[in-house]
Design a protein around this motif. Sequence first.
Motif, PDB file in Angstrom:
ATOM      1  N   MET A   1       0.857  -1.203   0.000  1.00 26.52           N
ATOM      2  CA  MET A   1       0.000   0.000   0.000  1.00 26.52           C
ATOM      3  C   MET A   1       0.882   1.238   0.000  1.00 26.52           C
ATOM      4  SD  MET A   1      -2.938   1.075   2.786  1.00 26.52           S
ATOM      5  CE  MET A   1      -1.729   1.388   4.071  1.00 26.52           C
ATOM      6  N   PRO A   2       0.699   2.169  -0.952  1.00 30.13           N
ATOM      7  CA  PRO A   2       1.562   3.360  -1.010  1.00 30.13           C
ATOM      8  C   PRO A   2       1.326   4.259   0.190  1.00 30.13           C
ATOM      9  CG  PRO A   2      -0.262   3.564  -2.558  1.00 30.13           C
ATOM     10  CD  PRO A   2      -0.326   2.167  -2.027  1.00 30.13           C
ATOM     11  N   GLU A   3       2.424   4.839   0.695  1.00 26.39           N
ATOM     12  CA  GLU A   3       2.317   5.713   1.847  1.00 26.39           C
ATOM     13  C   GLU A   3       1.888   7.111   1.415  1.00 26.39           C
ATOM     14  OE1 GLU A   3       6.645   5.609   0.531  1.00 26.39           O
ATOM     15  OE2 GLU A   3       5.111   4.123   1.045  1.00 26.39           O
ATOM     16  N   PRO A   4       1.289   7.910   2.345  1.00 29.29           N
ATOM     17  CA  PRO A   4       0.916   9.292   2.016  1.00 29.29           C
ATOM     18  C   PRO A   4       2.140  10.081   1.557  1.00 29.29           C
ATOM     19  CG  PRO A   4      -0.067   8.610   4.096  1.00 29.29           C
ATOM     20  CD  PRO A   4       0.858   7.519   3.688  1.00 29.29           C
TER      21      PRO A   4
ATOM     22  N   ILE B   1       8.166  10.757   4.588  1.00 26.34           N
ATOM     23  CA  ILE B   1       9.464  10.691   3.906  1.00 26.34           C
ATOM     24  C   ILE B   1      10.316   9.515   4.375  1.00 26.34           C
ATOM     25  CG2 ILE B   1       9.546  13.129   3.314  1.00 26.34           C
ATOM     26  CD1 ILE B   1      11.278  13.622   5.764  1.00 26.34           C
ATOM     27  N   LEU B   2       9.981   8.945   5.543  1.00 23.24           N
ATOM     28  CA  LEU B   2      10.657   7.732   6.013  1.00 23.24           C
ATOM     29  C   LEU B   2       9.595   6.775   6.525  1.00 23.24           C
ATOM     30  CD1 LEU B   2      13.339   6.228   6.613  1.00 23.24           C
ATOM     31  CD2 LEU B   2      13.283   7.241   8.903  1.00 23.24           C
ATOM     32  N   ASP B   3       9.518   5.607   5.904  1.00 22.70           N
ATOM     33  CA  ASP B   3       8.490   4.633   6.249  1.00 22.70           C
ATOM     34  C   ASP B   3       9.165   3.328   6.674  1.00 22.70           C
ATOM     35  OD1 ASP B   3       5.754   3.866   6.471  1.00 22.70           O
ATOM     36  OD2 ASP B   3       5.973   2.684   4.640  1.00 22.70           O
ATOM     37  N   VAL B   4       9.004   2.961   7.934  1.00 22.28           N
ATOM     38  CA  VAL B   4       9.668   1.790   8.503  1.00 22.28           C
ATOM     39  C   VAL B   4       8.630   0.701   8.747  1.00 22.28           C
ATOM     40  CG1 VAL B   4      11.036   0.922  10.440  1.00 22.28           C
ATOM     41  CG2 VAL B   4      11.422   3.247   9.585  1.00 22.28           C
ATOM     42  N   ARG B   5       8.887  -0.475   8.205  1.00 25.21           N
ATOM     43  CA  ARG B   5       7.947  -1.596   8.335  1.00 25.21           C
ATOM     44  C   ARG B   5       8.694  -2.849   8.793  1.00 25.21           C
ATOM     45  NH1 ARG B   5       3.438  -0.426   4.879  1.00 25.21           N
ATOM     46  NH2 ARG B   5       3.168   1.843   4.986  1.00 25.21           N
ATOM     47  N   ASP B   6       8.164  -3.494   9.836  1.00 21.47           N
ATOM     48  CA  ASP B   6       8.653  -4.785  10.334  1.00 21.47           C
ATOM     49  C   ASP B   6      10.173  -4.792  10.535  1.00 21.47           C
ATOM     50  OD1 ASP B   6       8.293  -7.407  11.243  1.00 21.47           O
ATOM     51  OD2 ASP B   6       8.697  -8.252   9.251  1.00 21.47           O
ATOM     52  N   LEU B   7      10.680  -3.725  11.142  1.00 19.61           N
ATOM     53  CA  LEU B   7      12.128  -3.607  11.352  1.00 19.61           C
ATOM     54  C   LEU B   7      12.561  -4.471  12.531  1.00 19.61           C
ATOM     55  CD1 LEU B   7      14.529  -1.714  10.198  1.00 19.61           C
ATOM     56  CD2 LEU B   7      14.391  -0.706  12.460  1.00 19.61           C
TER      57      LEU B   7
ATOM     58  N   ARG C   1      11.909   8.209   1.074  1.00 22.79           N
ATOM     59  CA  ARG C   1      11.331   8.708  -0.185  1.00 22.79           C
ATOM     60  C   ARG C   1      11.258   7.601  -1.235  1.00 22.79           C
ATOM     61  NH1 ARG C   1      10.166  13.952  -0.053  1.00 22.79           N
ATOM     62  NH2 ARG C   1      11.258  15.352   1.405  1.00 22.79           N
ATOM     63  N   GLY C   2      10.805   6.424  -0.772  1.00 26.29           N
ATOM     64  CA  GLY C   2      10.586   5.289  -1.661  1.00 26.29           C
ATOM     65  C   GLY C   2      11.773   4.381  -1.842  1.00 26.29           C
TER      66      GLY C   2
END
Length: 534
Positions: A1-4, A8-14, A75-76
């Motif tokens: 799912m694209p973030e808003p 600028i920094l999206d951390v998932r399941d770190l 930023r992606g």
Amino acid sequence: MPEPKDIILDVRDLKVTFDTPDGSVEAVKGIDLHVRAGETLAVVGESGSGKSQTMMGIMGLLAANGRVTGRAAYRGQDLIGLPVKALNAVRGAKITMIFQEPMSSLDPLYTIGRQISEPIVHHRGGSFRQARTRVLELLELVGIPDPRRRIDSYPHELSGGQRQRAMIAMALANDPDILIADEPTTALDVTIQAQILDLLRSLQTRFGMAVVLITHDLGVVRHVADRVVVMRRGEVVEQGLTTDIFERPQADYTKMLLDAEPRGEKPPVPTSAPILLDGQRVSVDYATGGGLFSKRSGTFRAVDKVSIRLQEGQTIGVVGESGSGKSTLGRALLQLVPASGVIHFDGQDISGFDRRAMRPLRREMQLVFQDPFGSLSPRQTVGEIITEGLYVHEPELSRADRDKRAIEALKEVGLDPQARNRYPHEFSGGQRQRIAIARAMILKPRLVILDEPTSALDRSVQGQVIDLLRSLQDAHGLSYVFISHDLAVIKAMADYVIVMKDGEIVEEGETETLFAAPRQAYTQTLLSAAYTAV
């Protein structure tokens, strides 16, 4: 799912894992968080919660035995697993980091100007000479006085606040998108702390950058953060807007952290209580000089004609910035540094007592330091550390008697008696401070000088140590001189306060009166600069 778009920094399941001789240790356990453009995100939790390791993992700065998995998209672009060359194009330029203790982060062999130039030269090219103009601009921007002179100074020639400003200048060198600040004010006095926080806010507004603030100081968070992420044992237990977290916390752990702020107050002792310690016009001078081959010499007055009178059962708080002379005063009262003036302990004039003359009194006059790890021998067991003083002051005791006393002392400070067979490095900071207190209390003293005993501890652990010190005082009728720059702790612990500046007392009085209506401008500045709830 694209973030808003504003994330600028999206951390998932770190996840962050360390390989140790005892197996793998998971320091961060699959957390999710994000950073929005221009916001201040506070990541809070006690020591060991994983907040610093989260950011170190994202930046690729983990120790050699550390591994990071998951996704951290700037930023992606996913930073996890990125080749070093590609990662270096981001860190130090788009994402930068400043640390708690700048003295250990700055190279003592290079000037401030040279070190600030390095990220400029690395990311923008050119020579160090060409970068000098930009460095001067940065030093002026962060408020370092006389930047043309300071650019050629070495780290040890700057104050703690100036070193932190130099670190901020280095972080800003390439106009970053995100600035990660890892406990940037914990080691600073309250007024310098306020200056650094104000500086970060003004720079954030000027450059539109996001700030990730890693801290255990909830007083700071309340004033500067837009959103809060609460971590415990490597997991996120709660996150949301700062107002929601503080006013409507959902997790029990968050509620505990908020309740850990020092509370309560100590009533004044009766005016009829006997005087235990009386120091009159105490002064301490240190010799100064320019080095081995310098002819210039002189003296520096660290404590200037200070008078202090401590009653039995009383706690006097001594506050002031670094260099105010408060710690030197404490050592002078214990005759640990040469001092002039008159000092009476329990009616006896101990002025000028040498080491031999002071030895019989040492058991009644104890000192607890700020850093328990530095003051506890790593080569001795806890039992050996605690009972060391008994060899001097009660040499007739048998080994079994000493062991019994060690068990009693550990129980009194809330530690398992089995701890006496372990070593200091096996304990947390709060546990080590309890060991240091047990070492002092085993001798059954009447006076204890406490030199910043809680400043290196998390708020929740601070509260535990404060409660312990209060209970010991009540149980044994102890008298404390409590030295600190933390006004929230002073308000909770002391019934009388002395404010010091440049070696002199600028104001003193009962705690409630001084906090409610400070008379001197310096005291007013200290109180207004305090971000903690005092």
